[in-house]
Design an enzyme around this catalytic site. Structure first.
Site, PDB file in Angstrom:
ATOM      1  NE  ARG A  82      -7.455  -5.762   3.197  1.00  0.00           N
ATOM      2  CZ  ARG A  82      -6.202  -6.096   3.920  1.00  0.00           C
ATOM      3  NH1 ARG A  82      -5.140  -7.004   3.589  1.00  0.00           N
ATOM      4  NH2 ARG A  82      -5.669  -5.312   4.877  1.00  0.00           N
ATOM      5  CG  HIS A  93      -5.448   0.116   5.855  1.00  0.00           C
ATOM      6  ND1 HIS A  93      -6.578  -0.689   6.277  1.00  0.00           N
ATOM      7  CD2 HIS A  93      -4.276  -0.856   5.631  1.00  0.00           C
ATOM      8  CE1 HIS A  93      -6.000  -1.813   6.719  1.00  0.00           C
ATOM      9  NE2 HIS A  93      -4.712  -2.041   6.455  1.00  0.00           N
ATOM     10  CD  GLN A 114      -1.998  -0.638   9.679  1.00  0.00           C
ATOM     11  OE1 GLN A 114      -2.378  -1.954   9.346  1.00  0.00           O
ATOM     12  NE2 GLN A 114      -1.308  -0.456  10.738  1.00  0.00           N
ATOM     13  CG  ASP A 122       2.217   0.029   3.055  1.00  0.00           C
ATOM     14  OD1 ASP A 122       2.657  -1.094   3.257  1.00  0.00           O
ATOM     15  OD2 ASP A 122       1.318   0.568   2.301  1.00  0.00           O
ATOM     16  CB  CYS A 175       0.810  -0.879   7.779  1.00  0.00           C
ATOM     17  SG  CYS A 175       1.038  -1.153   5.949  1.00  0.00           S
ATOM     18  NE  ARG A 186      -5.418  -2.979  11.806  1.00  0.00           N
ATOM     19  CZ  ARG A 186      -5.404  -3.763  10.533  1.00  0.00           C
ATOM     20  NH1 ARG A 186      -4.345  -3.808   9.873  1.00  0.00           N
ATOM     21  NH2 ARG A 186      -6.618  -3.687   9.986  1.00  0.00           N
TER      22      ARG A 186
HETATM   23  N1   CP Z   1      -1.649  -4.197   7.875  1.00  0.00           N
HETATM   24  C1   CP Z   1      -2.471  -5.020   7.196  1.00  0.00           C
HETATM   25  O1   CP Z   1      -3.656  -4.445   6.826  1.00  0.00           O
HETATM   26  O2   CP Z   1      -2.059  -6.170   7.042  1.00  0.00           O
HETATM   27  P1   CP Z   1      -2.883  -7.247   6.044  1.00  0.00           P
HETATM   28  O3   CP Z   1      -2.909  -7.032   4.897  1.00  0.00           O
HETATM   29  O4   CP Z   1      -2.055  -8.454   6.599  1.00  0.00           O
HETATM   30  O5   CP Z   1      -4.485  -7.192   6.692  1.00  0.00           O
HETATM   31  N1  NVA Z   2      -0.420  -0.593   0.764  1.00  0.00           N
HETATM   32  C1  NVA Z   2      -0.420  -2.077   1.073  1.00  0.00           C
HETATM   33  C2  NVA Z   2      -0.899  -2.103   2.370  1.00  0.00           C
HETATM   34  C3  NVA Z   2      -1.138  -3.406   2.712  1.00  0.00           C
HETATM   35  C4  NVA Z   2      -1.572  -3.668   4.197  1.00  0.00           C
HETATM   36  C5  NVA Z   2      -1.576  -2.622  -0.164  1.00  0.00           C
HETATM   37  O1  NVA Z   2      -2.561  -2.167  -0.256  1.00  0.00           O
HETATM   38  O2  NVA Z   2      -1.209  -3.729  -0.444  1.00  0.00           O
END
Ligand code: CP
Ligand code: NVA
Length: 321
Positions: A100, A127, A130, A223, A263, A291
């Site tokens: 990430r 993502h 997701q 989101d 999400c 997930r």
């Molecule tokens: N939806 C998602 O990726 O959640 P987290 O940021 O908690 O991993």
């Molecule tokens: N769009 C959000 C998703 C978190 C899972 C972010 O990038 O923070």
């Protein structure tokens, strides 16, 4: 060597197979328990996470792989060690790296040496893990069907919106994006989704009016308005996006059996109200639970394709799509 940096790194058939295998793993985890014993999987986080962090680690536990959790600031990436050198060294210890990251470019650089499969656990643009869980949630909600399901995404055209759009059109979903000006998905990625739609039978449409956008929707998706990294823009974003909140009025403008996805994490009274989040329409908790099997299916696909297709066969002839 295969990587999963963005949804379109998979073919549409592979994407469907991943959802199918994830569905099998969800129903019958024993089919894959311990099958990746001896493998090590790096889980690198430059940003906070609950779902991605825990679902990928527990997916490793299910598969018998050893997870190695890493924080961005524990490595030397920000002290001058190049991502390519980092990946080259990690490939001697790990069989796969899920990361990430702040910037998509880091994933591209890590993958560039082609010595270790790299999986995107969220970046500024995509993502894909997701989106796999989103498709599994839709399949479960519509009796194995994806093709033609009408999904409306409301709010910020961010990483989650982009992956939902790409993965959705790849498997024939009808995606409507309802985002205000200045918050649309990147034009080049929209154009890519339109190209995919021409062959997949999916559709992608822009409808900036949220009420019109949900009128025929079977799935309402949102989101956060301020993603990780966009902090400091909260007030501006609240103003620009306030019409796009999923609330009682907007849900009333949608068909009476439409389901609601998010999400997570959610920011209540911004993109969604607590009332709708907790309502029977909401599938957000099963969506989050999805997930785990989708992460497990992705790791299996990248680490042992033969086993992945053996498991796929066990699913038998129950089609999805
Ligand atoms: N939806 C998602 O990726 O959640 P987290 O940021 O908690 O991993
Ligand atoms: N769009 C959000 C998703 C978190 C899972 C972010 O990038 O923070």
């Amino acid at each position: 060597m295969r990587h999963l940096l963005k949804d379109t790194d998979l073919t549409p058939d592979e994407l469907l197979d991943l959802v199918l295998v994830a569905r099998l793993i969800k129903r019958r985890p024993a089919a894959v328990r311990g099958r990746l014993a001896g493998c090590s999987v790096g889980l690198l986080f430059e940003k906070p996470s609950l779902r991605t962090r825990v679902s990928t680690e527990t997916a490793c536990a299910l598969l018998g792989a050893h997870p190695v959790s890493l924080r961005g600031d524990e490595l030397h990436l920000h002290r001058g060690e190049t991502p390519a050198d980092c990946a080259r060294v990690l490939s001697g210890y790990l069989d796969l790296l899920m990361a990430r990251v702040v910037s998509h470019q880091l994933l591209v650089d890590l993958a560039s040496v082609n010595e270790l499969p790299v999986v995107n656990g969220l970046c500024d643009r995509f993502h894909p893990l997701q989106a796999l869980a989103d498709l599994l949630t839709i399949v479960d909600g519509f009796n194995g069907r994806l093709r033609g399901v009408r999904v409306t995404y409301l709010g910020d055209g961010n990483n989650v919106a982009t992956s939902l759009m790409l993965a959705g059109v790849m498997v024939g979903v009808s995606v409507t994006l309802s985002c205000p000006e200045g918050y649309q998905v990147p034009p080049a990625l929209l154009a890519e989704a339109e190209r995919i739609a021409r062959v997949s039978g999916g559709t992608v449409a822009l409808e900036p009016d949220p009420v019109r956008a949900v009128a025929e929707a079977q799935v309402l998706y949102t989101d956060v308005w301020t993603s990780m990294g966009d902090e400091g823009e909260e007030d501006m974003r609240r103003q620009a996006l306030e019409r796009y909140q999923i609330n009682r009025e907007l849900v009333a403008a949608a068909p009476s059996d439409a389901i609601v996805l998010h999400c997570l994490p959610a920011h209540f009274d911004e993109e969604i109200t607590r009332e709708i989040f907790d309502s029977p329409r909401s599938r957000v908790v099963p969506q989050a639970h999805n997930r785990l099997p989708t992460a497990a299916a992705s790791f299996l696909f990248l680490l042992n394709r033969e086993l992945f297709y053996q498991v796929r066969k066990q699913y038998g002839d129950v089609p999805i799509g």
